[in-house]
Design a protein around this motif. Structure first.
Motif, short mmCIF file in Angstrom:
data_model
loop_
_atom_site.label_atom_id
_atom_site.label_comp_id
_atom_site.label_asym_id
_atom_site.label_seq_id
_atom_site.Cartn_x
_atom_site.Cartn_y
_atom_site.Cartn_z
N ALA A 75 0.73 -1.35 0.08
CA ALA A 75 -0.05 -0.08 0.12
C ALA A 75 1.00 1.14 0.21
CB ALA A 75 -1.05 -0.03 1.02
N THR A 76 2.02 0.97 -0.84
CA THR A 76 2.79 2.27 -0.98
C THR A 76 2.53 3.05 -2.10
OG1 THR A 76 4.16 0.67 -2.10
CG2 THR A 76 4.56 0.90 0.42
N PRO A 77 3.40 4.04 -2.38
CA PRO A 77 3.08 5.07 -3.75
C PRO A 77 3.20 4.03 -4.97
CG PRO A 77 4.43 6.30 -2.08
CD PRO A 77 4.37 4.98 -1.52
N ASN A 78 2.52 4.45 -5.89
CA ASN A 78 2.36 3.47 -7.07
C ASN A 78 3.81 3.18 -7.87
OD1 ASN A 78 -0.43 3.82 -6.74
ND2 ASN A 78 -0.76 5.33 -8.23
N ARG A 79 4.73 4.02 -7.94
CA ARG A 79 5.97 3.90 -8.50
C ARG A 79 6.55 2.71 -7.85
NH1 ARG A 79 9.83 5.89 -5.28
NH2 ARG A 79 9.21 7.37 -3.69
N THR A 80 6.24 2.22 -6.69
CA THR A 80 7.03 1.21 -5.94
C THR A 80 6.35 -0.10 -5.82
OG1 THR A 80 5.99 1.60 -3.66
CG2 THR A 80 7.95 2.93 -4.51
N HIS A 81 5.12 -0.17 -6.49
CA HIS A 81 4.26 -1.34 -6.14
C HIS A 81 4.98 -2.80 -6.82
CE1 HIS A 81 0.27 0.37 -5.97
NE2 HIS A 81 0.99 0.81 -4.92
N VAL A 82 5.46 -2.53 -8.24
CA VAL A 82 6.04 -3.68 -9.00
C VAL A 82 7.32 -4.07 -8.16
CG1 VAL A 82 6.86 -4.61 -11.10
CG2 VAL A 82 4.88 -3.35 -11.08
N SER A 83 8.19 -3.31 -7.86
CA SER A 83 9.36 -3.67 -7.20
C SER A 83 9.10 -4.32 -5.98
CB SER A 83 10.30 -2.30 -7.07
OG SER A 83 9.96 -1.48 -6.26
N LEU A 84 8.51 -3.75 -5.19
CA LEU A 84 8.16 -4.47 -3.82
C LEU A 84 7.45 -5.78 -4.20
CD1 LEU A 84 6.98 -1.35 -1.63
CD2 LEU A 84 9.04 -2.61 -1.60
N ALA A 85 6.56 -5.82 -4.90
CA ALA A 85 5.64 -7.15 -5.28
C ALA A 85 6.79 -8.35 -5.68
CB ALA A 85 4.74 -6.93 -6.23
N ARG A 86 7.78 -7.87 -6.52
CA ARG A 86 8.81 -8.76 -7.12
C ARG A 86 9.80 -9.21 -5.91
NH1 ARG A 86 9.84 -9.95 -12.25
NH2 ARG A 86 8.77 -8.54 -13.85
N ALA A 87 10.01 -8.22 -5.03
CA ALA A 87 10.81 -8.75 -3.75
C ALA A 87 10.10 -9.74 -2.83
CB ALA A 87 11.13 -7.52 -3.04
N ALA A 88 8.75 -9.35 -2.76
CA ALA A 88 8.01 -10.18 -2.02
C ALA A 88 7.93 -11.65 -2.57
CB ALA A 88 6.59 -9.87 -1.73
N LEU A 89 7.71 -11.68 -3.90
CA LEU A 89 7.64 -13.20 -4.47
C LEU A 89 9.19 -13.95 -4.32
CD1 LEU A 89 5.75 -12.29 -7.82
CD2 LEU A 89 4.82 -13.44 -5.70
N GLU A 90 10.14 -13.16 -4.50
CA GLU A 90 11.66 -13.76 -4.36
C GLU A 90 11.81 -14.18 -3.10
OE1 GLU A 90 14.20 -10.65 -5.66
OE2 GLU A 90 13.36 -10.57 -7.72
N ALA A 91 11.00 -13.77 -1.95
CA ALA A 91 10.99 -14.04 -0.70
C ALA A 91 10.17 -15.05 -0.33
CB ALA A 91 10.97 -12.80 0.41
N GLY A 92 9.34 -15.73 -1.42
CA GLY A 92 8.41 -16.53 -1.40
C GLY A 92 7.26 -16.38 -0.61
N LEU A 93 6.63 -14.98 -0.77
CA LEU A 93 5.31 -14.74 -0.28
C LEU A 93 4.49 -14.08 -1.22
CD1 LEU A 93 7.09 -12.39 2.80
CD2 LEU A 93 5.82 -14.60 2.93
N PRO A 94 3.16 -14.58 -1.06
CA PRO A 94 2.08 -13.99 -2.00
C PRO A 94 1.85 -12.62 -1.64
CG PRO A 94 1.34 -15.51 -0.28
CD PRO A 94 2.78 -15.61 0.00
N VAL A 95 1.13 -11.86 -2.69
CA VAL A 95 1.07 -10.55 -2.36
C VAL A 95 -0.28 -10.06 -2.67
CG1 VAL A 95 1.80 -8.37 -3.37
CG2 VAL A 95 3.49 -10.13 -3.37
N VAL A 96 -0.69 -8.89 -2.09
CA VAL A 96 -1.92 -7.99 -2.32
C VAL A 96 -1.34 -6.77 -2.64
CG1 VAL A 96 -3.98 -6.95 -1.57
CG2 VAL A 96 -3.44 -9.60 -0.89
N LEU A 97 -1.70 -6.35 -4.03
CA LEU A 97 -1.27 -4.92 -4.33
C LEU A 97 -2.43 -3.80 -4.29
CD1 LEU A 97 1.05 -6.30 -7.07
CD2 LEU A 97 1.72 -4.74 -5.68
N ASP A 98 -2.43 -2.82 -3.78
CA ASP A 98 -3.27 -1.81 -3.76
C ASP A 98 -3.32 -1.39 -5.51
OD1 ASP A 98 -5.24 -0.21 -3.14
OD2 ASP A 98 -4.01 1.44 -2.90
N LYS A 99 -4.50 -0.98 -6.05
CA LYS A 99 -4.67 -0.50 -7.29
C LYS A 99 -3.91 0.87 -7.55
CE LYS A 99 -7.04 2.88 -6.59
NZ LYS A 99 -6.69 4.20 -6.77
#
Length: 344
Positions: A75-99
């Protein structure tokens, strides 16, 4: 429900504190275990509102604790959504992203591919699918009470004549700012849910307010493959608001004023666990107009919490998430087309 899934919420601004944390904290099967914010004021707010939750200053510390967690909510600023989601996936964690879960359709499509390769869930918080007015309109269409719908008018209009200081009103499209990516993500998603894919897009994207740096007064016209036309408005400069919905069919019309009441309730500190959550008072109901006769239509109670109930079930039972991220890619394709068309 067994042991609840431990959730790390990244960001505790408006999105994190108002739209995500209250539902995570009140959903069976989920536990708000970690909040990430580097802002001292928001840290104190999170600790006050959710005692017992660990507050961390940076997302890197979440990846170090990945084996203690089950889900990341971005739930961070839009420009960071994809990078943080990728980091979560690399850490083995599923993700909910704000729109919007990405800034462009290409960026979103690549993230969906990464999630598929990892075998982990990525879903998008398209919470306006659970607005009471939208649920009401959808029900009327499915019941055939409007007949064959040929036009939808849908609006999110606000009166904010002076630009605010938040990043959404300072950052351009490349940073994820502006109304098209913000409110447009909701309006287009709702139109696609009701009437399906789009074959033609027309758009007007304007910067109207003195000192504004991003689009603040937009119009999009969609022609769906089904033949329905959706006219969508989003504006920060509407001193007088038009109907939230006006849907026209060959049997009847539906007209609804005012916004879903859940955002207002959340901003005033009400809890989704309160009795009567999402129920709209009669004076705010919409109308069905049939041959000149006006009939009241009770608004279906809204329920943003249904999204997180679906997330908890997806984690527990490995069923599909409440929002398919591919749907949100389709939304971004329309928004990309709107931006390109308006620039011609």
């Amino acid at each position: 429900m067994g042991i609840p899934a431990r959730v790390a919420l990244l960001g505790y601004g408006l999105a994190g504190s108002v739209f995500h944390a209250p539902f995570i904290a009140t959903t069976d099967g989920l536990e708000l275990a970690v909040v990430v914010t580097g802002n001292d004021g928001r840290k104190a707010q999170a600790q006050s509102e959710h005692p017992g939750t660990t507050v961390l200053p940076a997302s890197d510390e979440v990846w170090e604790r990945a084996d203690e967690l089950d889900l990341v909510v971005v739930a961070t600023p839009n420009r960071t959504h994809v990078s943080l989601a990728r980091a979560a996936l690399e850490a083995g964690l599923p993700v909910v992203l704000d729109k919007p879960f990405a800034r462009t359709a290409d960026e979103g499509r690549a993230l969906v591919d990464a999630a598929r390769e990892s075998g982990l869930m990525v879903t998008v918080f398209q919470n306006r699918r659970w607005d009471g007015d939208f649920l009401t309109l959808r029900g009327l269409i499915e019941e055939g009470r409007l007949g064959r719908v040929h036009r939808l008018e849908s609006r999110f209009e606000r009166w904010r004549p002076q630009p605010g200081g938040g990043w959404r009103e300072r950052a351009g499209a490349e940073e994820g700012g502006g109304l098209l990516l913000d409110l447009g993500s909701h309006l287009v998603d709702q139109a696609l849910q009701l009437f399906g894919p789009v074959r033609e897009v027309y758009a007007e994207l304007d910067v109207r307010r003195e000192g504004a740096q991003v689009d603040d007064d937009d119009f999009i016209a969609l022609e769906h493959e089904s033949g329905v036309r959706s006219h969508l408005w989003m504006s920060a400069l509407s001193a007088e608001r038009a109907p939230r919905f006006r849907a026209l069919g060959d049997r009847a019309a539906f007209i609804k004023h005012g916004l879903d009441i859940q955002e207002e309730a959340l901003r005033t500190g009400r809890s989704p666990a309160d009795a009567g959550w999402g129920e709209e008072p009669r004076e705010r109901w919409g109308w069905l107009v049939v041959d000149g006769e006006v009939q009241e239509v009770p608004t279906v109670p809204g329920s943003y919490g249904a999204f997180y109930t679906g997330v908890a079930r997806s984690l527990r039972e490995s069923v599909p998430p409440p929002v398919d991220a591919i749907d949100s890619v389709a939304v971004l394709e329309v928004l990309d087309a709107a931006r390109a068309q308006a620039a011609d």
